[in-house]
Design a protein around this motif. Sequence first.
Motif, PDB file in Angstrom:
ATOM      1  N   SER A 201      50.077  50.298  34.276  1.00  0.00           N
ATOM      2  CA  SER A 201      49.123  49.483  35.009  1.00  0.00           C
ATOM      3  C   SER A 201      49.690  48.111  35.360  1.00  0.00           C
ATOM      4  O   SER A 201      49.411  47.578  36.429  1.00  0.00           O
ATOM      5  N   LYS A 202      50.467  47.542  34.444  1.00  0.00           N
ATOM      6  CA  LYS A 202      50.989  46.194  34.642  1.00  0.00           C
ATOM      7  C   LYS A 202      52.417  46.099  34.115  1.00  0.00           C
ATOM      8  O   LYS A 202      52.733  46.644  33.068  1.00  0.00           O
ATOM      9  N   LEU A 203      53.239  45.378  34.846  1.00  0.00           N
ATOM     10  CA  LEU A 203      54.595  45.052  34.415  1.00  0.00           C
ATOM     11  C   LEU A 203      54.929  43.705  35.032  1.00  0.00           C
ATOM     12  O   LEU A 203      55.106  43.589  36.244  1.00  0.00           O
ATOM     13  N   TYR A 204      54.948  42.686  34.194  1.00  0.00           N
ATOM     14  CA  TYR A 204      55.210  41.331  34.657  1.00  0.00           C
ATOM     15  C   TYR A 204      56.298  40.693  33.796  1.00  0.00           C
ATOM     16  O   TYR A 204      56.253  40.785  32.572  1.00  0.00           O
ATOM     17  N   ILE A 205      57.241  40.047  34.447  1.00  0.00           N
ATOM     18  CA  ILE A 205      58.352  39.364  33.783  1.00  0.00           C
ATOM     19  C   ILE A 205      58.338  37.904  34.229  1.00  0.00           C
ATOM     20  O   ILE A 205      58.211  37.606  35.417  1.00  0.00           O
ATOM     21  N   LEU A 206      58.455  37.007  33.261  1.00  0.00           N
ATOM     22  CA  LEU A 206      58.518  35.587  33.587  1.00  0.00           C
ATOM     23  C   LEU A 206      59.763  35.274  34.416  1.00  0.00           C
ATOM     24  O   LEU A 206      60.817  35.903  34.243  1.00  0.00           O
TER      25      LEU A 206
ATOM     26  N   TYR B  57      55.240  41.131  29.957  1.00  0.00           N
ATOM     27  CA  TYR B  57      54.337  42.082  29.306  1.00  0.00           C
ATOM     28  C   TYR B  57      54.133  43.317  30.172  1.00  0.00           C
ATOM     29  O   TYR B  57      54.406  43.310  31.366  1.00  0.00           O
ATOM     30  N   ILE B  58      53.677  44.372  29.509  1.00  0.00           N
ATOM     31  CA  ILE B  58      53.300  45.593  30.213  1.00  0.00           C
ATOM     32  C   ILE B  58      51.920  46.023  29.731  1.00  0.00           C
ATOM     33  O   ILE B  58      51.502  45.705  28.620  1.00  0.00           O
TER      34      ILE B  58
END
Length: 92
Positions: free
Chosen positions: A85-90, A72-73
């Motif tokens: 603000s956010k950048l997350y990858i499983l 998600y971002i």
Amino acid sequence: MSFEQVKTEEQIKKLAETANIVWHEAYEGIVSVSQIDYMIEKFQSFNSIFEAINKDHYLYYLIKVDDNVAGYIGLHEEEGKMFLSKLYILKE
């Protein structure tokens, strides 16, 4: 790959579940599990995401690959510019 804007409570719930997984994958071994849980509750829980979207005008997107959530971002307008603000990858 596609980006699905998070608007509904069901999408926020999925985002919060994803955040819980990805934060533990990323930060376990660096900080304590209790610190990770605290940060998730404060910044990436259902309630905090709901408030960020509805009060602070954040935009969240689920990143999907073959209709499966891959991460998600989070974006926010700041001083007339778009702030990532956010950048997350499983991990998988």
